[in-house]
Design an enzyme around this catalytic site. Structure first.
Site, PDB file in Angstrom:
ATOM      1  N   SER A   1       0.410  -0.953   0.022  1.00 39.06           N
ATOM      2  CA  SER A   1      -0.158   0.343  -0.050  1.00 39.06           C
ATOM      3  C   SER A   1       0.979   1.628  -0.025  1.00 39.06           C
ATOM      4  O   SER A   1       1.426   1.280  -0.832  1.00 39.06           O
ATOM      5  CB  SER A   1      -0.917  -0.184   0.876  1.00 39.06           C
ATOM      6  OG  SER A   1      -2.008   0.650   0.649  1.00 39.06           O
TER       7      SER A   1
ATOM      8  N   ASP B   1      -9.687  -3.731  -5.375  1.00 36.28           N
ATOM      9  CA  ASP B   1      -8.887  -2.930  -4.517  1.00 36.28           C
ATOM     10  C   ASP B   1      -9.657  -1.560  -3.875  1.00 36.28           C
ATOM     11  O   ASP B   1      -9.691  -1.254  -5.173  1.00 36.28           O
ATOM     12  CB  ASP B   1      -7.201  -2.817  -5.249  1.00 36.28           C
ATOM     13  CG  ASP B   1      -6.614  -2.419  -3.454  1.00 36.28           C
ATOM     14  OD1 ASP B   1      -7.028  -1.277  -2.943  1.00 36.28           O
ATOM     15  OD2 ASP B   1      -5.397  -2.971  -3.661  1.00 36.28           O
TER      16      ASP B   1
ATOM     17  N   HIS C   1      -8.312  -5.353  -1.506  1.00 36.81           N
ATOM     18  CA  HIS C   1      -7.184  -4.244  -0.808  1.00 36.81           C
ATOM     19  C   HIS C   1      -5.998  -5.297   0.342  1.00 36.81           C
ATOM     20  O   HIS C   1      -4.601  -5.815   0.675  1.00 36.81           O
ATOM     21  CB  HIS C   1      -7.152  -2.792  -0.277  1.00 36.81           C
ATOM     22  CG  HIS C   1      -5.568  -2.238   0.292  1.00 36.81           C
ATOM     23  ND1 HIS C   1      -5.103  -1.828  -0.366  1.00 36.81           N
ATOM     24  CD2 HIS C   1      -4.935  -1.771   1.677  1.00 36.81           C
ATOM     25  CE1 HIS C   1      -3.942  -0.861  -0.115  1.00 36.81           C
ATOM     26  NE2 HIS C   1      -4.533  -1.267   1.078  1.00 36.81           N
TER      27      HIS C   1
END
Length: 710
Positions: A562, A647, A682
């Site tokens: 991330s 995501d 995600h």
């Protein structure tokens, strides 16, 4: 150094043609080029892969995007095919350490003991309770194993039981976009009510009347938390009342209840300022009152005691302090000191009890717990003996109790849940995470060292390795970091990591600026116009670990996800020859283009973290480090990139564009792999074991580069 890098680059190129990575005769996919011009601040940039957002935007090239991602997946599978047996071995090895039939430590709330339990062979869990005592008959409130049947992804969250113990609300996401539908179950009859509330955060809060529910509604496009709504059981969704609407699209909002059950709180918070509204929970039709109007560059959080409110704030206190005020006098002029500001101690949070206050703090990069007796004003700290560890209050939902639950772990200590009596000051171990098959804590060592950053700042590094590793530079080392949002990456145990350590790897966490490990200043020195400190800190840690002979050039690896994936992209551009391999998970690598697009989820919430590129100075600074913007025609290390099609935090097209551009411009023969999970988002897989397959993939990639075959 230039000559050494060239020699190592040649050695790498020969290594990758080994049987462990199948690169012979396999052509990497090349993405179609469709130039798109970005023109802002008198700066014209051609983006050849802008079209890749068409699946998200439902544009004309949506099918072309899917086709490209599938070709990348096929290529990754082909290159890693020689590691398939090793991946399966690693998966089974890591899975075997997890007790399949297990049960969480029960916690008492309003006369019931609540817990989750898992069963052999099942991916999910059952949420259960027992009335009054632990030997009472079990009541299964939700069987997530059964509910998840037929879904590739299933997440249930926000379990909230009504004050009368008869109803429960919960949220479900089956797409992995973190967009939940709230359901309500009658715990007496088992009926799921027709009151389905879509497009929420998943969490909800009951008023005292047992029929009024507050929840956070999300924008269906940007996924921003926009409204706090009030729902009354049995009424139509269209009749729900908006009790709060956020006007600042850089803030997140949420709703919750005080532990003593007396107040409903709405909190609006951005990176720089916050605002709290409150309402007595026995007055659900009432109007929320502002606690203190938001103040520029001031954050505050409110905790309700029986006779006062406590306020944790950075108002004239960079590392936060604790203030107090009377229940009916909440504005700033009525705040009085409770715990003063300290330059060397960061106050993270407070946990309230009737007679005690538990304060979580951070000093010298380590978490600590302070106990305050509200009756006699005594204060003391819990004591822990390891050099690097993590401690935190765990599930403490009862207000009128002298027992504190806290969790303790380190890089060598499995997660341990303790119950601590704040009167007698005695603790008992309720449960320690079991490593099935046996685990010897003393077979591994942990250290905490400090690297010197480019500006002289000391950067903590936590390390763990199996005993017998010699500090002579021959060991491979995986360096992990995050470094954003003030999120501290504390040293914790992970049983899956044993598969890495047992094969000779050293594992290290770089506590770089951008996190909050060393206080609020640590965060501020790694955000906005100081963001590059995050990247140079990490690079300095890599050099220091080589200097101290924990590893050597050619055996150093990096991993981040991330915002930590942004870190991976930046270090790949800034010093590619330092790393033999990089694992970038759901990486935020197209910073400028994403932050210019307010239609992408979460963009406006992030302005105070990265800057607003519509402002010229922020644009050019952001452009100076954004990985996608700074790819050059040069050698890059081996890179494995993973992402998820659904995501909601970092859209799939960021890593896809990054890989496509790297393929076009890099001059080496090192492997570059993109793996897109076509069903997840995600956080990856939702099942209890499926996530281990991702770890097995990552480890197999590292082991192949190190010629570790089993």
């Amino acid at each position: 150094m230039i000559i050494l890098s060239a020699i190592i680059g040649t050695a790498r190129a020969e290594q990758y043609t080994s049987e462990q990575l199948n690169t012979k005769g396999i052509q990497a996919p090349l993405a179609v080029i469709k130039p798109y011009k970005r023109d802002i601040h008198n700066d014209q940039v051609i983006d050849d892969y802008y079209w890749m957002n068409d699946f998200f935007k439902e544009g004309p090239d949506a099918e072309l995007v899917i086709d490209y991602l599938k070709k990348e997946n096929d290529y990754t599978n082909a290159v890693l095919k020689p590691t398939e047996k090793l991946q399966e071995q690693l998966f089974q090895e890591m899975k075997a350490r997890i007790r399949e039939k297990d049960e969480s430590v029960p916690y008492l709330k309003n006369g019931y003991y609540y817990y989750t339990r898992t069963e052999d062979g099942k991916q999910y869990f059952k949420f259960c309770r027992k009335k009054d005592e632990l030997n009472a008959s079990e009541e299964i409130l939700l069987d997530i194993d059964a509910m998840a049947a037929g879904y590739a992804y299933y997440s249930a969250t926000g379990f909230s039981v009504s004050p009368d113990n008869n109803l429960m609300s919960f949220g479900v996401d089956t797409v992995s976009r973190r967009e939940y539908t709230i359901f309500i179950k009658n715990l007496l009859t088992g009926e799921i009510y027709k009151d389905e509330i879509p497009k929420t955060s998943g969490n909800s809060t009951w008023a005292k009347d047992n029929k009024t529910l507050y929840y956070t509604a999300k924008n269906p496009v940007t996924l921003l938390s926009e409204k706090i709504n009030r729902h009354t059981l049995g009424t139509l969704l269209d009749d729900d009342v908006t009790v709060y609407e956020e006007i600042d699209n850089t803030n997140y909002i949420g709703v919750g209840k005080s532990k003593n059950g007396e107040y409903i709180f709405i909190e609006s918070e951005g990176t720089l300022s916050s605002e709290v509204f409150y309402l007595k929970s026995d007055d659900p039709a009432g109007n929320f009152q502002v606690f203190q109007p938001r103040m520029k560059n001031v954050l505050y959080h409110v905790t309700a005691l029986e006779d006062r409110f406590l306020i944790v704030t950075n108002d004239e206190a960079k590392n936060f302090k604790v203030m107090q005020c009377q229940l009916g006098m909440t504005s700033r002029e009525h705040w009085r000191a409770f715990i003063p500001h300290r330059e060397d101690v960061l106050v993270s949070e407070v946990d309230e009890f009737k007679d005690f206050l538990v304060v979580t703090e951070r000093k010298n990069g380590l978490s600590q717990i302070a106990i305050h007796n509200l009756q006699n004003e005594e204060q003391y700290y819990l004591d822990f003996g390891e050099v690097a560890y993590t401690v935190y209050p765990s599930t403490n939902v009862e207000y009128d109790t002298q027992k504190l639950r806290f969790g303790y772990t380190s890089l060598v200590t499995p997660l341990s849940t303790y119950e601590y009596d704040m009167v007698t000051r005695k603790k008992i171990l309720l449960k320690q995470q079991e490593v099935v098959g046996g685990y010897d804590t003393h077979a591994y060592s942990t250290e905490r060292i400090f690297a010197k950053a480019s500006d002289g700042t000391a950067i903590p590094i936590s390390l763990v390795y199996k005993n017998g590793i010699k500090k002579e530079g021959s060991a491979p080392l995986l360096l992990y970091a995050y470094g954003s949002y003030g999120y501290a990456i504390d040293p914790t145990f992970n049983s899956a990591r044993l598969s890495l350590l047992d094969r000779g790897f050293v594992y290290a966490i770089a506590h770089i600026r951008g996190g909050e490990e060393m206080g609020r200043q640590w965060y501020e020195e790694g955000k906005m116009m100081n963001k590059i400190n995050t990247f140079t800190d990490f690079i300095s840690c890599g050099h220091y670990l080589i200097d101290q002979k924990f590893t050597s050039l050619g055996h150093l690896y990096a991993q981040g996800g991330s915002a930590g994936g942004l870190l991976m992209g930046a270090i790949a551009n800034m010093e590619p020859n330092l790393w033999n391999g990089i694992i970038a998970q759901v990486p935020f690598v197209d910073v400028v283009n994403t932050m210019l697009d307010e239609g992408i989820p979460l963009t406006t919430n992030e302005y105070d973290e990265w800057g607003n590129p519509n402002e010229k100075e922020a644009y050019y600074y952001m452009k100076s480090y954004s990985p996608y913007e700074n790819i050059e025609g040069k050698e890059y290390p081996n890179i494995l990139v993973t992402t998820g099609l659904h995501d909601s935090q970092v859209q799939y097209f960021e890593p896809a564009k990054w890989v496509a551009k790297l393929r076009k411009m890099k001059t080496d023969n090192h492997v570059l792999l993109l793996k897109t999970d076509m069903e997840y988002g995600h956080g990856g897989a939702s099942g209890r074991f499926d996530y281990l397959k991702d770890i097995a993939l990552n480890y197999a990639f590292l082991f192949a580069l190190e010629q570790i075959e089993k």
